[in-house]
Design an enzyme around this catalytic site. Structure first.
Site, PDB file in Angstrom:
ATOM      1  N   LYS A 181       0.592  -1.300  -0.376  1.00  0.00           N
ATOM      2  CA  LYS A 181      -0.443   0.065   0.029  1.00  0.00           C
ATOM      3  C   LYS A 181       0.585   1.399   0.047  1.00  0.00           C
ATOM      4  O   LYS A 181       0.600   2.177  -0.436  1.00  0.00           O
ATOM      5  CB  LYS A 181      -0.892  -0.031   1.685  1.00  0.00           C
TER       6      LYS A 181
ATOM      7  N   LYS B 290      -4.028 -10.324  -7.646  1.00  0.00           N
ATOM      8  CA  LYS B 290      -5.466 -10.156  -6.836  1.00  0.00           C
ATOM      9  C   LYS B 290      -5.962  -9.067  -6.957  1.00  0.00           C
ATOM     10  O   LYS B 290      -5.976  -8.656  -7.854  1.00  0.00           O
ATOM     11  CB  LYS B 290      -4.837  -9.250  -5.233  1.00  0.00           C
TER      12      LYS B 290
ATOM     13  N   LYS C 252     -10.529  -4.139  -6.164  1.00  0.00           N
ATOM     14  CA  LYS C 252     -11.223  -2.737  -7.181  1.00  0.00           C
ATOM     15  C   LYS C 252      -9.901  -1.294  -7.238  1.00  0.00           C
ATOM     16  O   LYS C 252     -10.771  -0.986  -8.793  1.00  0.00           O
ATOM     17  CB  LYS C 252     -12.062  -2.159  -6.363  1.00  0.00           C
TER      18      LYS C 252
END
Ligand code: TRP
Length: 325
Positions: free
Chosen positions: A111, A191, A194
């Site tokens: 992230k 993965k 969204k």
């Protein structure tokens, strides 16, 4: 009955990855465990987001979860931020967690790369809040996909550390369904998510669904229609395994290997299966969307039920830590 806790972020759409990796299991176990399910909005705010859209996203996700089959008379469904005890326990847990172990979390590392302009302390402490979610209810089982295993391991470590320092309080939560596969994205990325834009939504419109499938990555060795395929490495085939019966899967598998069917046909069949599978869910979703107050009532009821448990745990935590003057 063992207590289960799990959470899902209101980051936009409920997609196949969430559905196969978590939600369908949540539904499957709802009568076998005492289940608490949570829309984790406080986790979602560790990313940049559209403030005006957030209330709608929270409600839309709760609506989708009910449409997928969560039964409000069996489970407790609520919104994380409606109970401040989550944030309070998270603070306590930050004081028994080391910077080093948070820095080693792979989700934090990925992230941080994805949002290099917004590496906030909340992103760093994300797994601590997750541990608080679970342990606030002393849940012993957590149904999540394998990508959450490292966070669960940290939750166990936090429970052990708290117990060792302040006295036996929390169970060590274990993952339920570790066999749940990670669902790859349509682009073949590790993965489905969204934020990577490689997903199929549970309530995807038919035209969009067909278009997304048409451009989805298959076996790279099948350049031409006549090239034999390798279903074991094809993401489309792996989705067939979830949505087509075993007879059709066998047939597709051998037809792919012998190039008797092409990827276009294979995708068409998957599209048909997906639309059939999700038709009743989409129907319930549409109905519930027209009754948002019913969904709000479910969330308020879940909040009330969870509040009692949360208050009890926090009273115990304060006493054990000497904060009960
Ligand atoms: N981190 C989880 C995810 O991204 C969401 C989550 C937050 C969660 N709190 C939780 C999952 C507690 C299980 C238990 O999927």
């Amino acid at each position: 009955m063992e207590r289960v806790f799990s959470g899902i972020q209101p980051t936009g759409v409920l997609h196949l990855g969430n559905y196969l990796g978590a939600v369908r299991n949540w539904v499957a176990i709802q009568s076998d465990y005492e289940c608490i399910y949570c829309v984790v909005d406080l986790h979602a705010v560790t990313q940049s987001y559209d403030v005006a859209a957030m209330p709608g996203r929270i409600l839309e996700l709760a609506t989708g979860l009910l449409a997928c089959g969560l039964d409000a008379t069996q489970v407790r469904l609520f919104v994380q931020s409606s109970l401040p005890q989550h944030a309070e326990l998270a603070w306590v847990f930050t004081c028994v967690t080391s910077m080093g172990e948070l820095g080693r979390q792979t989700q934090f590392k990925s992230k941080s790369e994805q949002q290099a302009d917004n590496i906030n302390v909340g992103l760093f402490a994300y797994p601590v809040l997750q541990a608080a979610d679970i342990l606030l209810y002393k849940a012993s089982r957590v149904p999540v996909g394998e990508d959450q295993e490292q966070h669960l391991e940290l939750s166990r470590e936090i429970a052990r550390r708290f117990n060792a320092r302040f006295g036996a309080t929390f169970p060590e939560p274990r993952t339920l369904f570790t066999s749940t596969p990670r669902i790859r994205g349509l682009d073949g990325a590790a993965k489905m998510s969204k934020s990577l834009g490689n997903h199929i939504a549970v309530d995807e419109d038919e035209a969009v669904l067909r278009r997304k499938l048409a451009s989805a990555v298959t076996d790279p060795a099948r350049q031409k229609r006549a090239d034999p395929g390798h279903p074991e490495i094809c993401n489309i085939y792996s989705l067939h395994k979830f949505f087509s019966d075993s007879g059709s899967c066998q047939e597709i598998e051998s037809a792919c290997r012998t190039a008797a069917i092409g990827c276009v046909d294979c995708k068409k069949r998957l599209g048909d299966q997906l639309l059939a599978h999700f038709a009743p869910i989409r129907e319930r979703w549409r109905t519930l969307r027209e009754r948002p107050d019913e969904v709000r009532d479910v969330l308020r009821q879940g909040q009330r039920q969870c509040q009692q448990l949360a208050d009890a745990t926090m009273a115990e935590v304060r006493a054990k830590m000497g904060l009960n003057w």
